[in-house]
Design an enzyme around this catalytic site. Structure first.
Site, short mmCIF file in Angstrom:
data_model
loop_
_atom_site.label_atom_id
_atom_site.label_comp_id
_atom_site.label_asym_id
_atom_site.label_seq_id
_atom_site.Cartn_x
_atom_site.Cartn_y
_atom_site.Cartn_z
N GLN A 97 25.22 -48.59 82.37
CA GLN A 97 24.19 -48.65 83.40
C GLN A 97 24.03 -50.10 83.91
O GLN A 97 23.82 -51.01 83.13
CB GLN A 97 22.86 -48.13 82.83
CG GLN A 97 21.74 -48.08 83.85
CD GLN A 97 22.01 -47.11 85.01
OE1 GLN A 97 22.48 -46.00 84.81
NE2 GLN A 97 21.74 -47.56 86.23
N ASP A 101 32.46 -43.42 86.51
CA ASP A 101 31.92 -44.12 87.69
C ASP A 101 33.05 -44.53 88.63
O ASP A 101 32.79 -44.95 89.76
CB ASP A 101 31.16 -45.38 87.25
CG ASP A 101 29.68 -45.11 87.02
OD1 ASP A 101 29.15 -44.19 87.68
OD2 ASP A 101 29.07 -45.83 86.21
N LYS A 154 19.98 -38.79 84.47
CA LYS A 154 21.38 -38.39 84.24
C LYS A 154 21.49 -37.51 83.00
O LYS A 154 22.20 -36.50 83.00
CB LYS A 154 22.27 -39.64 84.11
CG LYS A 154 22.47 -40.37 85.43
CD LYS A 154 23.10 -41.76 85.26
CE LYS A 154 23.09 -42.50 86.59
NZ LYS A 154 23.53 -43.91 86.47
#
Ligand code: NAP
Length: 313
Positions: free
Chosen positions: A111, A140, A67
């Site tokens: 994460q 997200d 990422k």
């Protein structure tokens, strides 16, 4: 788009079109890079994504590194905050709160999974940590606010993997309007949101990648094979290697395989690809299908977050 490859030599016989997610992700990343360049040229701040990585999980480390690299390549700032598994729930929440309050951070990504032996052995309350993320920085799209807005058909951030699937269908000119889509899996990250997005009246890519008649199947579904066989478009987000067999696919159906499963050091999907490609009209490979699109849509969301926070939408 790679069209059907039919070889009379007998070694390669493929009937399904391969849906090349890797190529499309590259296209989207290049588009985002261009939009970032313009946004910064126009005086906007350089969009910054901060990933919070707790503990030493090797797969999570790889994801976070990828990422970060993708951010760099697209002209965004990608930072990673590494925290030891021993920190407490409260320290983790305070850290996320600090990122909420930092005007230089536009997107926050915690994460997952958080280490199960973290928080002094008690394990973390993942939901409480995710709920701390400012909804305007929630790239997200996990926060209740963003989930609710999506449910009401007026999304702010779209969740990355489902959004990647919508982009893939759109860019491969596959319309699901009026068609039967069967989603196997009902997770908050993939199954539920993709089902909702494809059932909307207006989709993020127009009405063709929306307006589907959607069935959500899961581990308690009876007659799963029969339900899958009735799908014009079958989306597998199960996490069980190759559980979708050829006899569960209607001839000519479009098959989207979200699964990423490691089996003997090899990545396989939730669909038995070799047999499925003989039945489907189009199919995503694993790897190189849905996977690469997730990061591309994360970059898109980080730019959107920077736009929203700087009032330059
Ligand atoms: P998840 O949270 O574990 O959910 C799996 C779903 O599949 C659950 O709803 C479960 O049903 C259902 N299921 C499990 N076994 C089943 C069976 N035998 N028959 C029918 N349904 C069954 O998984 P997820 O997070 O959605 O991820 C699914 C897969 O996608 C994984 O392989 C994951 O690695 C992959 N993934 C890929 C990306 C990407 O491409 N970037 C992103 C996210 C996930 P119940 O609800 O009844 O338990």
């Amino acid at each position: 788009v790679t069209m059907a490859i039919n070889s009379t030599e007998g070694t390669e016989f493929m009937t399904a079109e391969l849906l090349d997610g890797k190529r499309i992700a590259g296209e989207i990343r290049a588009e985002v890079a261009e939009q970032v360049r313009q946004f910064v040229d126009d005086g906007g701040p350089t969009p910054c994504l901060t990933a919070v990585l707790v503990g030493e999980d090797p797969a999570s480390q790889v994801y976070v590194r990828n990422k970060g690299r993708a951010c760099d390549k697209a002209g965004l700032v990608g930072r990673t905050l590494r925290l030891p598994a021993e920190i407490s729930q409260q320290q983790l929440i305070d850290t996320v709160q600090g990122l909420n309050d930092d005007p230089q951070v536009h997107g926050i990504l915690v994460q997952l999974p958080l280490p199960s032996d973290g928080n002094g052995g008690a394990g973390f309350d993942e939901q409480a940590v995710l709920d701390t993320v400012d909804p305007l920085k929630d790239v997200d799209a996990f926060s209740p606010v963003n989930v609710g807005l999506l449910m009401q058909g007026r999304p702010r951030f779209l969740p990355c993997t489902p959004h990647g699937i919508v982009q893939l269908l759109h860019r491969c000119q596959i319309s699901v309007a009026g068609k039967h889509v069967v989603v196997v899996g009902r997770s908050d990250i993939v199954g539920k949101p993709i089902a909702m997005m494809l059932a909307q009246r207006d989709g993020s890519c127009g009405r063709d990648v929306a307006n589907a008649t959607v069935t959500i199947a899961h581990s308690r579904t009876e007659d799963l094979g029969e339900i899958c066989r009735s799908a014009d478009c079958l989306i597998a987000a199960v996490g069980v290697p190759e559980m979708i067999r050829a006899d569960m696919i209607r001839p000519g159906a479009v098959v989207i395989d979200v699964g990423i499963n490691r089996v003997n050091d090899r990545l396989v999907g939730d669909v038995a690809f070799d047999e499925a490609k003989e039945v489907a009209s189009a199919i995503t490979p694993v790897p190189g299908g849905v996977g690469p699109l997730t990061i591309a849509m994360l970059l898109h969301n980080t730019l959107l977050a920077a736009r929203l926070q700087s009032g330059r939408v």
